[in-house]
Design an enzyme around this catalytic site. Structure first.
Site, PDB file in Angstrom:
ATOM      1  N   HIS A  23      21.877  -1.048 -20.126  1.00 19.37           N
ATOM      2  CA  HIS A  23      20.954  -0.030 -19.601  1.00 19.37           C
ATOM      3  C   HIS A  23      21.409   0.416 -18.206  1.00 19.37           C
ATOM      4  O   HIS A  23      21.439   1.604 -17.901  1.00 19.37           O
ATOM      5  CB  HIS A  23      19.544  -0.613 -19.446  1.00 19.37           C
ATOM      6  CG  HIS A  23      18.837  -0.955 -20.725  1.00 19.37           C
ATOM      7  ND1 HIS A  23      18.259  -2.173 -20.956  1.00 19.37           N
ATOM      8  CD2 HIS A  23      18.603  -0.227 -21.843  1.00 19.37           C
ATOM      9  CE1 HIS A  23      17.691  -2.176 -22.150  1.00 19.37           C
ATOM     10  NE2 HIS A  23      17.891  -1.016 -22.720  1.00 19.37           N
ATOM     11  N   LYS A  47       6.633  -3.078 -31.203  1.00 21.75           N
ATOM     12  CA  LYS A  47       6.933  -4.514 -31.171  1.00 21.75           C
ATOM     13  C   LYS A  47       6.191  -5.205 -30.018  1.00 21.75           C
ATOM     14  O   LYS A  47       5.893  -4.575 -29.011  1.00 21.75           O
ATOM     15  CB  LYS A  47       8.437  -4.713 -31.039  1.00 21.75           C
ATOM     16  CG  LYS A  47       9.081  -3.729 -30.107  1.00 21.75           C
ATOM     17  CD  LYS A  47      10.557  -3.591 -30.310  1.00 21.75           C
ATOM     18  CE  LYS A  47      11.030  -2.440 -29.402  1.00 21.75           C
ATOM     19  NZ  LYS A  47      12.371  -2.140 -29.389  1.00 21.75           N
ATOM     20  N   ARG A  96      24.997   3.128 -28.672  1.00 23.98           N
ATOM     21  CA  ARG A  96      25.886   1.977 -28.802  1.00 23.98           C
ATOM     22  C   ARG A  96      26.706   2.032 -30.071  1.00 23.98           C
ATOM     23  O   ARG A  96      27.908   2.060 -30.062  1.00 23.98           O
ATOM     24  CB  ARG A  96      25.064   0.682 -28.806  1.00 23.98           C
ATOM     25  CG  ARG A  96      24.556   0.269 -27.471  1.00 23.98           C
ATOM     26  CD  ARG A  96      23.463  -0.726 -27.581  1.00 23.98           C
ATOM     27  NE  ARG A  96      22.301  -0.137 -28.243  1.00 23.98           N
ATOM     28  CZ  ARG A  96      21.097  -0.667 -28.240  1.00 23.98           C
ATOM     29  NH1 ARG A  96      20.888  -1.813 -27.656  1.00 23.98           N
ATOM     30  NH2 ARG A  96      20.096  -0.056 -28.827  1.00 23.98           N
ATOM     31  N   SER A 134      18.451  -5.534 -25.752  1.00 22.05           N
ATOM     32  CA  SER A 134      17.398  -6.407 -25.216  1.00 22.05           C
ATOM     33  C   SER A 134      17.034  -7.463 -26.251  1.00 22.05           C
ATOM     34  O   SER A 134      16.794  -8.631 -25.899  1.00 22.05           O
ATOM     35  CB  SER A 134      16.154  -5.590 -24.861  1.00 22.05           C
ATOM     36  OG  SER A 134      16.447  -4.668 -23.863  1.00 22.05           O
TER      37      SER A 134
HETATM   38  P1  ADP Z   1      17.048  -1.974 -26.790  1.00 21.80           P
HETATM   39  O1  ADP Z   1      17.494  -1.142 -27.962  1.00 21.80           O
HETATM   40  O2  ADP Z   1      18.161  -2.750 -26.159  1.00 21.80           O
HETATM   41  O3  ADP Z   1      15.786  -2.755 -27.036  1.00 21.80           O
HETATM   42  P2  ADP Z   1      15.676   0.149 -25.336  1.00 21.80           P
HETATM   43  O4  ADP Z   1      14.672   0.498 -26.365  1.00 21.80           O
HETATM   44  O5  ADP Z   1      15.141  -0.240 -24.009  1.00 21.80           O
HETATM   45  O6  ADP Z   1      16.705  -0.988 -25.655  1.00 21.80           O
HETATM   46  O7  ADP Z   1      16.727   1.329 -25.206  1.00 21.80           O
HETATM   47  C1  ADP Z   1      16.608   2.434 -24.366  1.00 21.80           C
HETATM   48  C2  ADP Z   1      17.840   3.282 -24.481  1.00 21.80           C
HETATM   49  O8  ADP Z   1      18.956   2.558 -23.965  1.00 21.80           O
HETATM   50  C3  ADP Z   1      18.242   3.700 -25.885  1.00 21.80           C
HETATM   51  O9  ADP Z   1      18.764   5.010 -25.796  1.00 21.80           O
HETATM   52  C4  ADP Z   1      19.345   2.728 -26.237  1.00 21.80           C
HETATM   53  O10 ADP Z   1      20.229   3.260 -27.194  1.00 21.80           O
HETATM   54  C5  ADP Z   1      20.012   2.559 -24.896  1.00 21.80           C
HETATM   55  N1  ADP Z   1      20.736   1.311 -24.752  1.00 21.80           N
HETATM   56  C6  ADP Z   1      20.264   0.059 -24.955  1.00 21.80           C
HETATM   57  N2  ADP Z   1      21.230  -0.865 -24.733  1.00 21.80           N
HETATM   58  C7  ADP Z   1      22.349  -0.177 -24.395  1.00 21.80           C
HETATM   59  C8  ADP Z   1      23.702  -0.541 -24.089  1.00 21.80           C
HETATM   60  N3  ADP Z   1      24.098  -1.824 -24.112  1.00 21.80           N
HETATM   61  N4  ADP Z   1      24.590   0.430 -23.788  1.00 21.80           N
HETATM   62  C9  ADP Z   1      24.195   1.728 -23.812  1.00 21.80           C
HETATM   63  N5  ADP Z   1      22.950   2.159 -24.114  1.00 21.80           N
HETATM   64  C10 ADP Z   1      22.031   1.222 -24.404  1.00 21.80           C
END
Ligand code: ADP
Length: 173
Positions: A23, A47, A96, A134
């Site tokens: 992130h 969730k 990703r 996450s």
């Molecule tokens: P997660 O999928 O890890 O639970 P979030 O719902 O907080 O995370 O994701 C928010 C945004 O950050 C989404 O667009 C997701 O694709 C992106 N994101 C999450 N992890 C990464 C990463 N390791 N690299 C790039 N983008 C990411």
């Protein structure tokens, strides 16, 4: 969708439960393109979260403190309404893997189609972070694995304070 006269404010929404180095990489890169970036914690995820909204936002504030132009906020309801409320003109998302694409692409179309529609800019994950999510961080930690390569120090400290047993208990409720 974006007009030249629109303010240069972008919104990066997510659960951030917890914020990971992946992130943070997206935040740094997006903040380099947009003078103002609002990192927005979704407060109504389907969730059951590990960290409270306040904990997630506080951690984000701590780890983004040195990145110019970044503001951390929380929101519920429709993303497009929130983006308009913040007077922003763009949604930022990280991509990703191929499976992210399917979901994120349809969300981007939806967010553009809705009244007051907003466009989405995708940034590809950096190779070194493409495998980090996450949920995998929570999983590895609950099984006693080392997550120090995946999250900022502040997150590591908070996770250690909660403890892996606290985490397992919370998840099994
Ligand atoms: P997660 O999928 O890890 O639970 P979030 O719902 O907080 O995370 O994701 C928010 C945004 O950050 C989404 O667009 C997701 O694709 C992106 N994101 C999450 N992890 C990464 C990463 N390791 N690299 C790039 N983008 C990411």
């Amino acid at each position: 969708m974006i007009r030249r006269s629109d303010p240069m404010i972008a919104v990066y929404p997510g659960s951030f439960d917890p914020v990971t180095n992946g992130h943070l990489d997206i935040i740094r890169r997006a903040a380099a393109y947009y003078p103002r970036l609002v990192v927005a914690v979704v407060t109504n995820p389907s969730k059951k979260p590990l960290l409270s909204v306040k904990q997630r936002a506080d951690l984000l504030r701590e780890v983004c403190a040195t990145i110019a132009g970044v503001e951390v906020d929380c929101f519920d309801g429709l993303l497009v309404d929130y983006v308009r409320k913040k007077k922003a003109s763009l949604i930022v998302k990280g991509l990703r893997i191929v499976s992210d694409f399917e979901y994120e692409f349809s969300m981007a179309l939806l967010n553009r189609h809705l009244p007051g529609g907003v466009d989405t800019m995708f940034l590809p994950a950096s190779l070194e972070y493409a495998h980090i999510s996450s949920s995998s961080v929570r999983e590895v930690f609950s099984l006693g694995g080392d997550i120090s390569d995946f999250v900022p120090q502040a997150v590591l400290r908070t996770m250690k304070r909660i403890g892996r047993h606290g985490l397992t208990r919370k998840r099994s409720r």
